[in-house]
Design an enzyme around this catalytic site. Structure first.
Site, PDB file in Angstrom:
ATOM      1  N   ASN A   1      13.115 -91.890  84.452  1.00 31.33           N
ATOM      2  CA  ASN A   1      12.297 -90.687  84.586  1.00 31.33           C
ATOM      3  C   ASN A   1      11.573 -90.792  85.928  1.00 31.33           C
ATOM      4  O   ASN A   1      10.602 -91.555  86.056  1.00 31.33           O
ATOM      5  CB  ASN A   1      11.289 -90.567  83.448  1.00 31.33           C
ATOM      6  CG  ASN A   1      11.941 -90.032  82.188  1.00 31.33           C
ATOM      7  OD1 ASN A   1      12.557 -88.977  82.204  1.00 31.33           O
ATOM      8  ND2 ASN A   1      11.831 -90.771  81.104  1.00 31.33           N
TER       9      ASN A   1
ATOM     10  N   ARG B   1      -0.166 -88.495  70.493  1.00 34.90           N
ATOM     11  CA  ARG B   1      -0.084 -87.126  71.001  1.00 34.90           C
ATOM     12  C   ARG B   1      -0.507 -86.168  69.891  1.00 34.90           C
ATOM     13  O   ARG B   1       0.214 -86.019  68.890  1.00 34.90           O
ATOM     14  CB  ARG B   1       1.329 -86.807  71.461  1.00 34.90           C
ATOM     15  CG  ARG B   1       1.870 -87.784  72.495  1.00 34.90           C
ATOM     16  CD  ARG B   1       3.220 -87.347  73.011  1.00 34.90           C
ATOM     17  NE  ARG B   1       3.805 -88.357  73.897  1.00 34.90           N
ATOM     18  CZ  ARG B   1       4.822 -88.110  74.718  1.00 34.90           C
ATOM     19  NH1 ARG B   1       5.369 -86.901  74.759  1.00 34.90           N
ATOM     20  NH2 ARG B   1       5.295 -89.071  75.489  1.00 34.90           N
TER      21      ARG B   1
ATOM     22  N   LYS C   1      -4.334 -71.160  11.916  1.00 36.07           N
ATOM     23  CA  LYS C   1      -4.621 -70.401  13.145  1.00 36.07           C
ATOM     24  C   LYS C   1      -4.627 -68.919  12.819  1.00 36.07           C
ATOM     25  O   LYS C   1      -3.583 -68.299  12.665  1.00 36.07           O
ATOM     26  CB  LYS C   1      -3.585 -70.717  14.223  1.00 36.07           C
ATOM     27  CG  LYS C   1      -3.774 -69.958  15.519  1.00 36.07           C
ATOM     28  CD  LYS C   1      -2.781 -70.430  16.571  1.00 36.07           C
ATOM     29  CE  LYS C   1      -2.782 -69.506  17.783  1.00 36.07           C
ATOM     30  NZ  LYS C   1      -4.096 -69.395  18.411  1.00 36.07           N
TER      31      LYS C   1
ATOM     32  N   GLU D   1      17.851 -94.318  80.821  1.00 36.16           N
ATOM     33  CA  GLU D   1      17.665 -93.341  81.883  1.00 36.16           C
ATOM     34  C   GLU D   1      16.465 -93.747  82.720  1.00 36.16           C
ATOM     35  O   GLU D   1      15.714 -94.667  82.365  1.00 36.16           O
ATOM     36  CB  GLU D   1      17.416 -91.942  81.289  1.00 36.16           C
ATOM     37  CG  GLU D   1      16.160 -91.862  80.435  1.00 36.16           C
ATOM     38  CD  GLU D   1      15.995 -90.521  79.751  1.00 36.16           C
ATOM     39  OE1 GLU D   1      16.896 -89.683  79.872  1.00 36.16           O
ATOM     40  OE2 GLU D   1      14.950 -90.330  79.099  1.00 36.16           O
TER      41      GLU D   1
ATOM     42  N   THR E   1       1.133 -65.224  20.669  1.00 37.15           N
ATOM     43  CA  THR E   1       1.937 -65.336  21.887  1.00 37.15           C
ATOM     44  C   THR E   1       3.080 -66.345  21.694  1.00 37.15           C
ATOM     45  O   THR E   1       2.838 -67.448  21.233  1.00 37.15           O
ATOM     46  CB  THR E   1       1.052 -65.815  23.053  1.00 37.15           C
ATOM     47  OG1 THR E   1      -0.095 -64.985  23.140  1.00 37.15           O
ATOM     48  CG2 THR E   1       1.797 -65.774  24.366  1.00 37.15           C
TER      49      THR E   1
ATOM     50  N   GLU F   1       2.834 -90.820  78.807  1.00 41.71           N
ATOM     51  CA  GLU F   1       2.160 -92.009  78.273  1.00 41.71           C
ATOM     52  C   GLU F   1       1.724 -92.985  79.355  1.00 41.71           C
ATOM     53  O   GLU F   1       1.434 -94.158  79.071  1.00 41.71           O
ATOM     54  CB  GLU F   1       3.072 -92.705  77.263  1.00 41.71           C
ATOM     55  CG  GLU F   1       4.402 -93.184  77.808  1.00 41.71           C
ATOM     56  CD  GLU F   1       5.491 -92.124  77.780  1.00 41.71           C
ATOM     57  OE1 GLU F   1       6.659 -92.485  77.969  1.00 41.71           O
ATOM     58  OE2 GLU F   1       5.162 -90.924  77.602  1.00 41.71           O
TER      59      GLU F   1
ATOM     60  N   GLU G   1      13.918 -96.587  81.307  1.00 40.13           N
ATOM     61  CA  GLU G   1      13.901 -96.615  79.852  1.00 40.13           C
ATOM     62  C   GLU G   1      15.127 -97.342  79.304  1.00 40.13           C
ATOM     63  O   GLU G   1      16.242 -97.195  79.819  1.00 40.13           O
ATOM     64  CB  GLU G   1      13.828 -95.194  79.299  1.00 40.13           C
ATOM     65  CG  GLU G   1      12.639 -94.418  79.859  1.00 40.13           C
ATOM     66  CD  GLU G   1      12.281 -93.199  79.035  1.00 40.13           C
ATOM     67  OE1 GLU G   1      12.836 -93.037  77.932  1.00 40.13           O
ATOM     68  OE2 GLU G   1      11.436 -92.416  79.496  1.00 40.13           O
TER      69      GLU G   1
ATOM     70  N   ASP H   1       4.024 -72.168  16.372  1.00 40.49           N
ATOM     71  CA  ASP H   1       5.179 -71.381  16.773  1.00 40.49           C
ATOM     72  C   ASP H   1       4.861 -69.926  16.478  1.00 40.49           C
ATOM     73  O   ASP H   1       4.270 -69.601  15.441  1.00 40.49           O
ATOM     74  CB  ASP H   1       6.442 -71.795  16.017  1.00 40.49           C
ATOM     75  CG  ASP H   1       7.646 -70.985  16.448  1.00 40.49           C
ATOM     76  OD1 ASP H   1       8.172 -71.254  17.549  1.00 40.49           O
ATOM     77  OD2 ASP H   1       8.027 -70.063  15.714  1.00 40.49           O
TER      78      ASP H   1
ATOM     79  N   ASP I   1     -10.531 -70.490  24.408  1.00 35.87           N
ATOM     80  CA  ASP I   1     -10.233 -69.240  23.725  1.00 35.87           C
ATOM     81  C   ASP I   1     -11.346 -68.213  23.829  1.00 35.87           C
ATOM     82  O   ASP I   1     -11.091 -67.009  23.851  1.00 35.87           O
ATOM     83  CB  ASP I   1      -9.924 -69.517  22.247  1.00 35.87           C
ATOM     84  CG  ASP I   1      -9.095 -68.398  21.629  1.00 35.87           C
ATOM     85  OD1 ASP I   1      -8.672 -67.498  22.378  1.00 35.87           O
ATOM     86  OD2 ASP I   1      -8.865 -68.435  20.411  1.00 35.87           O
TER      87      ASP I   1
ATOM     88  N   HIS J   1     -11.013 -65.606  14.561  1.00 37.55           N
ATOM     89  CA  HIS J   1     -11.704 -64.730  15.517  1.00 37.55           C
ATOM     90  C   HIS J   1     -12.679 -63.855  14.738  1.00 37.55           C
ATOM     91  O   HIS J   1     -12.494 -63.600  13.547  1.00 37.55           O
ATOM     92  CB  HIS J   1     -10.702 -63.865  16.286  1.00 37.55           C
ATOM     93  CG  HIS J   1      -9.892 -64.630  17.290  1.00 37.55           C
ATOM     94  ND1 HIS J   1     -10.062 -64.526  18.651  1.00 37.55           N
ATOM     95  CD2 HIS J   1      -8.888 -65.533  17.117  1.00 37.55           C
ATOM     96  CE1 HIS J   1      -9.204 -65.325  19.281  1.00 37.55           C
ATOM     97  NE2 HIS J   1      -8.473 -65.943  18.357  1.00 37.55           N
TER      98      HIS J   1
ATOM     99  N   HIS K   1      -9.168 -72.143  12.465  1.00 36.35           N
ATOM    100  CA  HIS K   1      -9.480 -71.344  13.660  1.00 36.35           C
ATOM    101  C   HIS K   1      -9.422 -69.871  13.282  1.00 36.35           C
ATOM    102  O   HIS K   1      -8.491 -69.420  12.598  1.00 36.35           O
ATOM    103  CB  HIS K   1      -8.443 -71.622  14.753  1.00 36.35           C
ATOM    104  CG  HIS K   1      -8.560 -70.732  15.948  1.00 36.35           C
ATOM    105  ND1 HIS K   1      -9.370 -71.020  17.012  1.00 36.35           N
ATOM    106  CD2 HIS K   1      -7.952 -69.542  16.259  1.00 36.35           C
ATOM    107  CE1 HIS K   1      -9.274 -70.073  17.923  1.00 36.35           C
ATOM    108  NE2 HIS K   1      -8.405 -69.163  17.485  1.00 36.35           N
TER     109      HIS K   1
END
Length: 1269
Positions: free
Chosen positions: A374, A427, A795, A372, A960, A380, A359, A733, A627, A827, A825
């Site tokens: 091997n 691999r 709202k 080195e 909220t 491989e 290598e 807000d 909603d 409810h 808007h």
């Protein structure tokens, strides 16, 4: 590609040259399989084999015949090419199987050894004989390192030769000698060569001796960090530590600073000792960004050496090869030749024998350095076989048997077959690239390999195998061969896509990215390739196989542990599943859809406003997808059901003014309870409804959260919302605080959205005693219009706007602002909603809110059908045909039955709303919260207390998050037996809910009529207050830093810019969402709603689309008994294929009377430190009470032969150590718990610090936002 002649047998078989043969004699002349027959070779360096007693041999042979014969009893005849009858592989996994195949093709009997942990692994059953090595008390790796036990087995089985494979004992000279002493041939180099070349320091000396260039490094093994530090001081950092014995990246560390040396040396040495039995190290100068090129050599007993060309192994991670290519693309021929020459020269110099690899590093200038040798077969080797046609493993066996290179047809370099094309090896490992390649373990629920032309698979696993934590994580090697490098990459991409692996995570998505990356495709990748391109390589497409396994885990978890859906207290979901809503016949085939969004896109917000004012009729806004289900079904409507109605909605409501899609509650609940990405919901609905404007509820400075955020967060959110499909922003807000409203208006205007400034309505303008009179609203509207808005919204969140009040208020606004769009808007809580909206329309409103009939009434919006029919044919006609609404209403009526568990169970309208003034959405949520707190019987008292709390707080606007303040205080009053008077009297001695305290501090803004005194002073008890807009005093949030931390935590490919914004707004909720997605995948969004909400019944089958044209079919079959580990197996059929999923039984502790499973770490808490992977604790560095700093080592784990130090993510005091040495952990098991509060306030960088656990109205604001700069 098919290997050319010679791969299945000897390369020499296809050649005419005369080949010298080893001297071989037969003892007795009997056929193979008869005990007395023995082949004896006279080969230099090979000890002759002794004949064994006939009776013993016959016993072994008969047993082997029964074990190894195929079903038809046929065997491959001995080829006569080697003097062996039986070989053993001292290894496991795919290399063992590779060796068995080579041996079988030569007509040899094969013997496997297996550890107790490997008793069910395929390599055991691929051999003719198999014997257990080691015992259950040994470490599983140690079993394959037990030289004496392996040789004992070999002798008893009358083995002639042992092949060590790679790793384990393959580079152990002592093992080679023991083999020789036992009269067994070691298939590999001589022991002396292993010492000379396998020892990297000795190999470096040999390289210097024969003139091969090396990188500066130590020539002798090192035993201490001090020796390595001395070298680094002389040659400079960075340096690299390497195991003196071994390879494969084990025991290797790059050290860039002196402070890292001691720890790195110890960790690397321990790792090397664990993997190779030798902890000695050597150190060398680290060369930056080289290519890693290795040369395959073959050498015989007679001094002949040839090379089989090179392999490019530059694509590495942590010095472990991931992808290999042969030959190396774009390597200069001069460099290539120099590498060949040096490799052969070095092999000859040391008298090398058998197969090996030399290598080198090649730097940017083409200069090469020896690394080195091997002295073994490489992982491989396969790609060299593919480009040369040489069977390297068979060649090893033949050379060990005395064959010469000439007899193999490789006598000279000119005889070596020329390179044919290119080959690539990937691999495939059981590692999760999204979690920093943490090894994964578990059962392979499904395993299907690729195939076809040019694809080779070397593997050792199959469906049902268990991948353990004890060994290397490699599952298989896939090899693609083709005439050109480009074609080879294309075949590899196809092969990777064909893999079907279920049950464990793999690195396949990462490999796919490598195969597509331009730098890899250029053929010039270096060893820094992965490090340099992490952003692209870790940007994963969602991988289907892993996601489907996680989806099955979700279904299995519900079967075993039941559903986990807070608030699901009603009837079970309906079993009837409505089909996708079809477009009415009369609208099918009409011209392309058009609507008010076309006007908006064409004319812009100003032009849209002018067009709406010029429109003669009244427009409607449908709130069904926002909603309406928030008010009736606790906001639990899933995207899945909305998408089924979306195309028909686009056609039926093509003349609607807008569709309400988003708000704080929907954003929150999508992440928290539905485990959906709210951004993806918006985007997918926009694709199906391109013609109608989308509208969202926007809390000004609070965005879609419950506190004030830094201005840069709000602006970034608005910009992304516009890009994702939001057109109209209803900016409100919770206190009608003008400064907060103005900031929100500016953010929307700058992003290009429609600015709909909002008057939150409370009180009763028709009642002279009400605090909120007409002038209040007109003055507020004046400020908003003056600041610049495209529309004004009224709202009415509680349904307090009576018809007469609507006439007065809308009429006055219309007179004051004739050019401004007015949107109303309300409810229907008191039952007056339809009348109110008709009155508003008559008074001059341009747009009014309503929802489909089956989702209308009660705390929801008034009926769309009633309004559309009432105005049909009048000057105020809505443009929506009444007849078309029925199928829309029918669809939602059937769909609503799926959400029966979340119904509020209100039976009728309630006019008491005029007393308590509770918003419609809060009414159902607060009622559920009261029941959860055991205050269900006190509901009427809570309603009364709500009105009292409102008065005590100064009669504030309630929406909220201000409505939450009132609700929290109301429950607090009921729990403590307080009324309005005693609340104020005892305030100094009470601990108020944090939402109330923060309201009084000013974190929500300034109430229109000021804060109530003396209550405020008594609540605050000297706490600081905020004057003006809260967000103005907050520093900018470091969004880039947050993104970095999220990607570090969840993986780069898992985090988008939208995710960063979600985390900025809801830190804790986003963490919980990501934890859920990582565990169960995002495919749960695709599940039919009943299957999402409730466990499947036995033999129940669901089919659903997971992608366009791709469907999944899942049938639940059964659940198994409780196992000793506290888990149960759940059985499914997925697309007709049996699947088994193992999940923990959360009731196991009660069932078994003990703690059956380990405690898991809480991913949302940084101080809760979990195991990053499955492994064994080998060192515990802290104890309870220890004070730790960030980065300090806590424990060391060993997983798949790799040591990993787990370090403290934050500073704090250890309050729990949940592990001991030698404990075996699964990924996610709790290791230690660090109390950050014990050393002062330590902020979690991924947490807001606020308690936002409540569903629609969590605890109020916080004092400092997450990551404020």
């Amino acid at each position: 590609m098919q290997l050319r002649s010679g791969v299945k047998g000897s390369v020499a078989s296809g050649r005419n040259a005369q080949q010298p043969k080893p001297a071989v004699s037969r003892v007795g002349g009997a056929r193979r399989g008869v005990a007395s027959t023995k082949l004896v070779a006279t080969v230099p360096g090979v000890q002759a084999q002794r004949s064994a007693p006939a009776s013993r041999s016959r016993a072994v042979t008969v047993r082997a015949e029964q074990h190894g014969a195929g079903e038809d009893g046929m065997r491959l005849a001995h080829t006569g090419e080697v003097p062996f009858k039986k070989i053993l592989c001292a290894n496991r996994g795919e290399i063992a199987i590779r060796i068995f195949r080579a041996g079988t093709e030569l007509g040899l009997r094969t013997v496997a050894v297996y550890s107790p942990a490997d008793r069910l692994q395929p390599h055991r059953y691929k051999a003719d004989e198999a014997y257990c090595v080691g015992n259950a008390d040994m470490q599983p790796v140690s079993c394959y390192l037990d030289m004496d036990a392996i040789i004992k087995i070999a002798k008893e089985a009358e083995v002639d030769a042992i092949h060590p494979g790679y790793g384990f004992l393959s580079e152990n000279a002592a093992f080679a000698r023991k083999c020789a002493e036992a009269g067994i041939v070691f298939i590999g180099p001589k022991p002396e060569t292993i010492e000379a070349m396998g020892d990297k320091t000795a190999a470096r000396r040999a390289a210097v001796e024969c003139g091969v260039s090396i990188v500066p490094g130590t020539n002798n093994p090192l035993s201490s960090p001090d020796e390595a530090r001395d070298f680094a001081t002389k040659y400079g950092y960075p340096v690299i530590l390497k195991a003196a014995m071994g390879g494969g990246g084990r025991g290797m560390r790059v050290v860039r600073h002196e402070s890292e040396m001691s720890d790195a040396f110890i960790r690397a040495s321990n790792e090397a000792r664990s993997a190779f039995g030798d902890g000695r190290m050597f150190v060398e100068k680290y060369v930056e960004e080289p290519r890693h090129i290795e040369i395959q050599i073959m050498a015989d007993h007679y001094g002949n050496v040839v090379h089989l060309y090179e392999r490019d192994c530059s694509v590495q991670r942590r010095h472990q090869k991931v992808v290999e290519v042969a030959p190396a693309p774009k390597l200069p021929n001069s460099t290539r030749k120099a590498l060949y020459d040096d490799a052969v020269k070095l092999a000859r110099h040391v008298g090398y024998r058998n197969a090996g690899t030399v290598e080198f590093m090649v730097d940017k200038d083409g200069k090469h350095y020896f690394l080195e040798v091997n002295p073994r077969v490489q992982v491989e080797h396969t790609i060299t076989e593919e480009i040369t046609g040489v069977d390297i493993v068979q060649s090893q066996i033949k050379i060990a048997g005395g064959a010469s290179l000439t007899s193999l047809g490789l006598g000279t370099q000119a005889d070596v077959p020329p390179v044919y094309g290119f080959a690539i090896q990937c691999r495939v490992t059981s590692e999760d690239p999204e979690q920093n390649f943490q090894p994964d373990t578990g059962r392979l629920e499904a395993y299907r390999m690729p195939g076809g032309p040019g694809i080779r698979m070397d593997g050792a696993v199959t469906t049902g195998n268990v991948i353990s934590r004890y060994y290397d994580s490699m599952l298989a090697k896939v090899i693609a061969s083709a005439p050109t490098f480009k074609m080879a990459t294309q075949k590899m991409q196809r092969a990777l896509a064909e893999f079907q692996i279920r049950g464990i995570k793999t690195n396949i998505p990462f490999l796919e990215n490598v195969m597509r990356h331009p730098d890899f495709l250029s053929g010039e990748a270096t060893t820094f390739f992965i490090e340099q391109h992490q952003r692209e390589l870790f940007n994963f497409e969602r991988h289907g196989s892993l996601r489907s396994s996680k989806l099955l885990t979700y279904l299995a978890d519900m079967v075993v542990n039941g559903p986990d859906h807070p608030g699901a207290i009603g009837a079970p979901p309906s079993k009837f599943v409505p089909a996708a809503l079809a477009i009415p016949d009369e609208l099918v085939g009409a011209a392309s859809l058009s609507g008010w969004r076309d006007v908006l896109q064409r004319e812009g917000p100003d032009g849209w406003a002018k067009a709406v004012r010029a429109h003669k009729g009244v427009l409607i806004t449908d709130t069904t997808m926002r909603d309406a289900h928030q008010s009736l079904l606790a906001t639990r409507m899933r995207t899945h059901d909305m998408l089924k109605a979306a195309p028909a909605t686009a056609a039926i409501l093509n003349q609607a003014g807008s569709l309400e899609m988003w708000g704080g509650a929907t954003f929150d609940v999508s992440l928290r309870f539905l485990h959906e990405c709210p951004w993806r919901r918006l985007e997918r609905l926009r694709e199906l409804i391109p013609n109608v404007p989308f509208q969202m509820l926007f809390r000004g400075a609070n965005a879609v959260g419950y506190t004030s955020y830094p201005d840069n967060v709000v602006r970034a959110f608005v910009s992304e919302a516009v890009r994702s499909g939001v057109d109209i922003f209803r900016i409100f807000d919770s206190l009608n605080y003008v400064d907060n409203l103005r900031f929100g208006m500016d953010a929307v205007r700058d992003a290009g959205g429609v600015v709909e400034a909002t008057l939150c309505y409370t009180g009763d303008i028709t009642n002279p005693k009400s605090r909120y009179q007409l002038d209040y609203y007109l003055d507020l509207a004046e400020k908003l219009v003056e600041h610049g808005c495209h529309a004004l919204a009224i709202k009415d969140m509680a349904g307090l706007l009576k018809p007469r009040a609507a006439t007065i208020l809308v009429g006055a606004l219309r007179a004051r602002f004739p050019n401004t769009v007015i949107h109303v808007h309300t409810h229907d809580s008191a039952g007056t909603g339809v009348a109110t909206q008709l009155a508003a329309a008559a008074a001059g409103a341009d747009i009014i809110d309503c929802c489909v009939d089956s989702m209308s009434g009660l705390t929801s919006q008034p009926s769309m059908g009633a309004i559309v029919n009432a105005l049909h044919g009048t000057p105020l006609d809505t443009g929506v045909h009444p007849a078309h609404l029925l199928p829309l209403s029918n669809y939602w009526e059937s769909t609503r039955e799926l959400y029966a568990p979340f119904e509020s169970n209100m039976k009728a309208v309630s006019s008491d709303v005029y007393v308590h003034e509770m918003p419609g959405g809060q009414y159902t949520n607060l009622k559920f919260q009261a029941m959860s707190l055991g205050l269900g019987e006190e509901w009427s008292n809570i309603c009364t207390a709500y009105a009292g709390a409102n008065r005590a707080l100064g009669d504030i606007v309630k929406v909220t998050p201000s409505s939450k303040v009132v609700g929290d205080l109301a429950q607090f009053m009921v729990q403590n037996g307080l009324d309005e008077k005693t609340l104020v009297e005892r305030a100094e001695n009470l601990s108020f809910p944090s939402s109330v305290v923060e309201f009084m501090q000013g974190y929500l803004g300034q109430p229109a009529f000021g804060f109530p005194e003396p209550l405020r002073s008594r609540v605050l008890k000297g706490k600081h207050t905020i004057e003006g807009r809260p967000g103005a005093s907050l520093g900018a949030m470091d969004l880039a830093g947050l993104e970095y931390r999220l990607k570090e935590k969840y993986g780069g490919g898992a985090i988008s810019h939208r995710d960063v914004l979600s985390a900025a707004l809801y830190p804790k909720v986003f963490d919980e969402y990501m934890t859920h997605v990582l565990k169960y995948s995002d495919l749960i969004e695709k599940l039919p709603t009943r299957a999402f909400l409730t466990p499947l019944e036995e033999d129940e089958e669901v089919e659903f689309e997971i992608a366009k044209g791709v469907a999944a079919n899942i049938k639940y079959k059964a659940v198994g008994e409780l196992q000793p580990n506290g888990k149960r197996e759940v059985f499914f059929e997925a697309n007709g294929v049996p699947r088994v999923v193992e999940v923990g039984d959360k009731k196991a502790e009660m069932v078994m009377g003990k703690k059956a499973v380990r405690e898991k770490a809480d991913l949302a808490v940084l101080g809760s430190v979990g195991a990053p992977m499955a492994g064994t604790i080998i060192e515990v560095s802290v104890k309870t009470g220890s004070l730790v700093k960030p980065g300090q080592q806590l424990v060391v784990m060993n997983a798949m032969k790799m040591e990993t130090a787990i370090c403290a993510p934050v500073a704090g005091v250890i309050t729990q150590v949940a592990v001991e040495k030698n404990d075996a952990l699964d990924a996610g098991d709790l290791v230690v718990y660090i109390d950050t509060a014990a050393v002062g306030a330590v902020e979690d960088p991924l947490s807001s610090g606020s308690d936002d656990d409540d569903e629609v109205q969590p605890e109020g604001g916080k004092k400092e936002p997450a990551l404020a700069a």
